[in-house]
Write a protein that holds these residues in place. Structure first.
Motif, PDB file in Angstrom:
ATOM      1  N   VAL A  22      -4.274   1.514   4.917  1.00 43.67           N
ATOM      2  CA  VAL A  22      -3.984   3.140   4.863  1.00 43.67           C
ATOM      3  C   VAL A  22      -2.853   3.198   5.618  1.00 43.67           C
ATOM      4  O   VAL A  22      -1.969   4.704   5.720  1.00 43.67           O
ATOM      5  N   ILE A  23      -3.885   2.630   6.554  1.00 42.81           N
ATOM      6  CA  ILE A  23      -2.963   2.985   7.672  1.00 42.81           C
ATOM      7  C   ILE A  23      -1.415   3.038   8.433  1.00 42.81           C
ATOM      8  O   ILE A  23      -0.182   3.539   8.641  1.00 42.81           O
ATOM      9  N   GLY A  24      -1.535   1.770   6.923  1.00 45.32           N
ATOM     10  CA  GLY A  24      -0.161   1.121   7.121  1.00 45.32           C
ATOM     11  C   GLY A  24       1.197   2.432   6.186  1.00 45.32           C
ATOM     12  O   GLY A  24       2.454   2.866   6.687  1.00 45.32           O
ATOM     13  N   ILE A  25      -0.122   3.028   5.499  1.00 45.00           N
ATOM     14  CA  ILE A  25       0.953   3.443   4.307  1.00 45.00           C
ATOM     15  C   ILE A  25       1.361   5.384   4.903  1.00 45.00           C
ATOM     16  O   ILE A  25       2.161   5.407   4.582  1.00 45.00           O
ATOM     17  N   LEU A  26       0.284   5.408   5.968  1.00 50.14           N
ATOM     18  CA  LEU A  26       0.733   6.220   6.499  1.00 50.14           C
ATOM     19  C   LEU A  26       1.381   6.969   7.407  1.00 50.14           C
ATOM     20  O   LEU A  26       3.124   7.789   7.204  1.00 50.14           O
ATOM     21  N   ILE A  36      10.013   0.970  11.795  1.00 47.90           N
ATOM     22  CA  ILE A  36       9.112   0.989  11.698  1.00 47.90           C
ATOM     23  C   ILE A  36       8.377   1.082  10.620  1.00 47.90           C
ATOM     24  O   ILE A  36       7.278   0.396  10.168  1.00 47.90           O
ATOM     25  N   VAL A  37       9.228   1.465   9.377  1.00 50.70           N
ATOM     26  CA  VAL A  37       8.679   1.013   7.885  1.00 50.70           C
ATOM     27  C   VAL A  37       8.575   0.321   7.383  1.00 50.70           C
ATOM     28  O   VAL A  37       7.538  -0.590   6.949  1.00 50.70           O
ATOM     29  N   LEU A  38       9.081  -1.054   8.145  1.00 51.58           N
ATOM     30  CA  LEU A  38       9.187  -2.316   7.536  1.00 51.58           C
ATOM     31  C   LEU A  38       8.178  -2.994   8.250  1.00 51.58           C
ATOM     32  O   LEU A  38       7.249  -3.866   7.727  1.00 51.58           O
ATOM     33  N   MET A  39       7.485  -2.526   9.817  1.00 46.80           N
ATOM     34  CA  MET A  39       6.321  -3.091  10.245  1.00 46.80           C
ATOM     35  C   MET A  39       5.532  -2.490   9.560  1.00 46.80           C
ATOM     36  O   MET A  39       3.945  -3.176   9.674  1.00 46.80           O
ATOM     37  N   CYS A  40       5.397  -1.617   9.303  1.00 45.86           N
ATOM     38  CA  CYS A  40       3.989  -0.691   8.530  1.00 45.86           C
ATOM     39  C   CYS A  40       3.718  -1.353   7.389  1.00 45.86           C
ATOM     40  O   CYS A  40       2.512  -1.631   7.130  1.00 45.86           O
ATOM     41  N   VAL A  41       4.823  -1.671   6.568  1.00 47.54           N
ATOM     42  CA  VAL A  41       4.589  -3.016   5.488  1.00 47.54           C
ATOM     43  C   VAL A  41       4.310  -4.591   5.761  1.00 47.54           C
ATOM     44  O   VAL A  41       3.137  -4.289   5.112  1.00 47.54           O
ATOM     45  N   GLU A  42       4.200  -4.674   7.215  1.00 46.75           N
ATOM     46  CA  GLU A  42       3.925  -6.021   7.654  1.00 46.75           C
ATOM     47  C   GLU A  42       2.224  -5.784   7.669  1.00 46.75           C
ATOM     48  O   GLU A  42       1.696  -6.479   7.350  1.00 46.75           O
ATOM     49  N   LEU A  43       2.284  -4.597   8.401  1.00 47.97           N
ATOM     50  CA  LEU A  43       0.514  -4.196   8.018  1.00 47.97           C
ATOM     51  C   LEU A  43       0.244  -4.094   7.139  1.00 47.97           C
ATOM     52  O   LEU A  43      -0.665  -4.907   6.992  1.00 47.97           O
ATOM     53  N   MET A  44       0.460  -3.896   6.556  1.00 46.65           N
ATOM     54  CA  MET A  44      -0.068  -3.408   4.526  1.00 46.65           C
ATOM     55  C   MET A  44      -0.228  -5.264   4.169  1.00 46.65           C
ATOM     56  O   MET A  44      -1.221  -4.982   3.795  1.00 46.65           O
ATOM     57  N   LEU A  45       0.263  -6.046   4.201  1.00 46.12           N
ATOM     58  CA  LEU A  45       0.699  -7.422   4.013  1.00 46.12           C
ATOM     59  C   LEU A  45      -0.774  -8.071   4.976  1.00 46.12           C
ATOM     60  O   LEU A  45      -1.036  -8.606   4.371  1.00 46.12           O
ATOM     61  N   ASN A  46      -0.327  -7.472   6.016  1.00 43.01           N
ATOM     62  CA  ASN A  46      -1.942  -8.369   6.780  1.00 43.01           C
ATOM     63  C   ASN A  46      -3.023  -7.984   6.814  1.00 43.01           C
ATOM     64  O   ASN A  46      -3.836  -8.336   6.222  1.00 43.01           O
TER      65      ASN A  46
ATOM     66  N   MET B  20       0.712   2.100  17.037  1.00 44.49           N
ATOM     67  CA  MET B  20       1.887   1.673  16.468  1.00 44.49           C
ATOM     68  C   MET B  20       2.385   2.900  15.552  1.00 44.49           C
ATOM     69  O   MET B  20       3.851   3.589  15.832  1.00 44.49           O
ATOM     70  N   VAL B  21       1.703   3.718  14.366  1.00 47.79           N
ATOM     71  CA  VAL B  21       2.609   4.077  13.583  1.00 47.79           C
ATOM     72  C   VAL B  21       3.048   5.101  14.990  1.00 47.79           C
ATOM     73  O   VAL B  21       3.489   6.211  14.415  1.00 47.79           O
ATOM     74  N   PHE B  22       2.024   5.686  15.486  1.00 47.21           N
ATOM     75  CA  PHE B  22       2.421   7.901  16.474  1.00 47.21           C
ATOM     76  C   PHE B  22       3.257   7.092  17.492  1.00 47.21           C
ATOM     77  O   PHE B  22       3.206   8.299  18.037  1.00 47.21           O
ATOM     78  N   SER B  23       3.405   6.381  18.336  1.00 48.20           N
ATOM     79  CA  SER B  23       3.427   5.929  19.201  1.00 48.20           C
ATOM     80  C   SER B  23       4.993   6.426  19.157  1.00 48.20           C
ATOM     81  O   SER B  23       6.060   6.213  18.341  1.00 48.20           O
ATOM     82  N   LYS B  24       5.734   6.863  19.747  1.00 48.62           N
ATOM     83  CA  LYS B  24       7.252   7.116  20.225  1.00 48.62           C
ATOM     84  C   LYS B  24       8.609   6.623  20.436  1.00 48.62           C
ATOM     85  O   LYS B  24       9.153   5.849  19.748  1.00 48.62           O
ATOM     86  N   SER B  25       7.340   5.565  21.157  1.00 46.60           N
ATOM     87  CA  SER B  25       9.203   4.393  21.542  1.00 46.60           C
ATOM     88  C   SER B  25       8.858   3.055  20.697  1.00 46.60           C
ATOM     89  O   SER B  25       7.873   2.992  20.575  1.00 46.60           O
ATOM     90  N   PRO B  26       9.711   3.355  19.913  1.00 49.17           N
ATOM     91  CA  PRO B  26       9.575   1.541  19.165  1.00 49.17           C
ATOM     92  C   PRO B  26       9.744   0.510  19.261  1.00 49.17           C
ATOM     93  O   PRO B  26       8.943  -0.545  19.004  1.00 49.17           O
TER      94      PRO B  26
END
Lengths: 106, 166
Positions: A22-26, A36-46, B20-26
């Motif tokens: 759910v954090i990945g979806i958020l 960052i969107v790609l990284m969140c997809v990686e988090l969901m896969l994990n 990771m989701v909320f930090s401003k810097s990539p």
């Protein structure tokens, strides 16, 4: 060491994986940077990988861990191609903002 | 003891994922995600999936996240140049993902009943056993994965080329 895993109910792993997913979806929903969107997809896969590995251990079956291995393979390929596409997008638009990519809307 | 280890790793992974989701810097996002991946690798060790733990660190922390960091630094993205979504949209996204969490937890609560074997086999997650399964039962998917990697490599090179002459 393995028998001590019985202290942890399998439910805990299910809830942890759900939370990470759910954090990945958020992250996919609220961020505009495509990296960052790609990284969140990686988090969901994990999150899914963790669940597969947990069930594999609790059932004493190696096939779940093989599936995790294949998911890692696909994730690596996806990251390489996705980042290639992203660099190309950046070269054309000078930005990695996903809200600029709405050409199909009109 | 094992339970405390699990809880520590779980809290670390969830907190770093949120950061990771909320930090401003990539760049910070990438570093927090690497921490999350290390916590998940700890979970794998706790599950006695040692092969997966090592491969997870090598593939994710060693290859994929370095690739992300490399692209991030090559594109030179600063934190102040990144646009933010509107507050309304963020609120909607938060409510939607919160509802998904509530739905999933509510659906899964008490529904998981598996029968763990009386004697757990400690060799399931070791390289010896996984290698045997991979090269007997899963040899065709393994070869297909190799072809997938070749296709992905060719595709990434073609997509990344500056001036493509076909």
């Amino acid at each position: 060491m393995l028998e001590s895993i019985r202290q942890i109910p399998i439910d805990y792993y299910v809830y942890l994986s759900t939370l990470l997913f759910v954090i990945g979806i958020l992250g996919v929903l609220i961020r505009r940077n495509a990296i960052i969107v790609l990284m969140c997809v990686e988090l969901m896969l994990n999150a899914v990988n963790l669940l597969l590995a947990a069930f594999s251990t609790y059932l004493g079956d190696a096939q779940g861990q093989i599936m995790v291995f294949f998911i890692m393979v696909v994730a690596a390929a996806e990251a390489a191609v996705g980042l290639g596409i992203l660099v190309m997008i950046y070269r054309n638009t000078k930005s990695t903002d996903i809200s600029l990519l709405d050409k199909l809307r009109n | 003891m094992t339970l405390y280890l699990f809880l520590t790793l779980a809290v670390v992974s969830v907190i770093t994922a949120l950061l990771m989701v909320f930090s401003k810097s990539p760049v910070r996002s990438v570093l927090y995600l690497i921490l999350t991946f290390f916590a998940i690798a700890g979970q794998y060790i706790l599950l006695n999936a040692q092969f997966l733990a090592v491969v997870h660190i090598i593939v994710y922390a060693g290859a994929i996240m370095v690739l992300f960091l490399f692209v991030l630094m090559m594109l030179n993205l600063n934190s102040d140049t990144e646009p933010q979504k509107s507050t309304v949209w963020k609120l909607i996204a938060g409510i939607a993902s919160g509802l998904l969490l509530v739905t999933l937890v509510g659906a899964l609560r008490g529904s998981i009943q598996i029968s763990t074997p009386a004697k757990l086999d400690g060799r399931v997650g070791l390289v010896e056993n996984l290698g045997r399964v991979l090269f007997t039962d899963f040899v065709v998917p393994f070869e297909i994965a190799g072809i997938l990697f070749l296709a992905a490599m060719v595709g990434a090179v073609l997509v990344g080329k500056r001036d493509l002459q076909v």
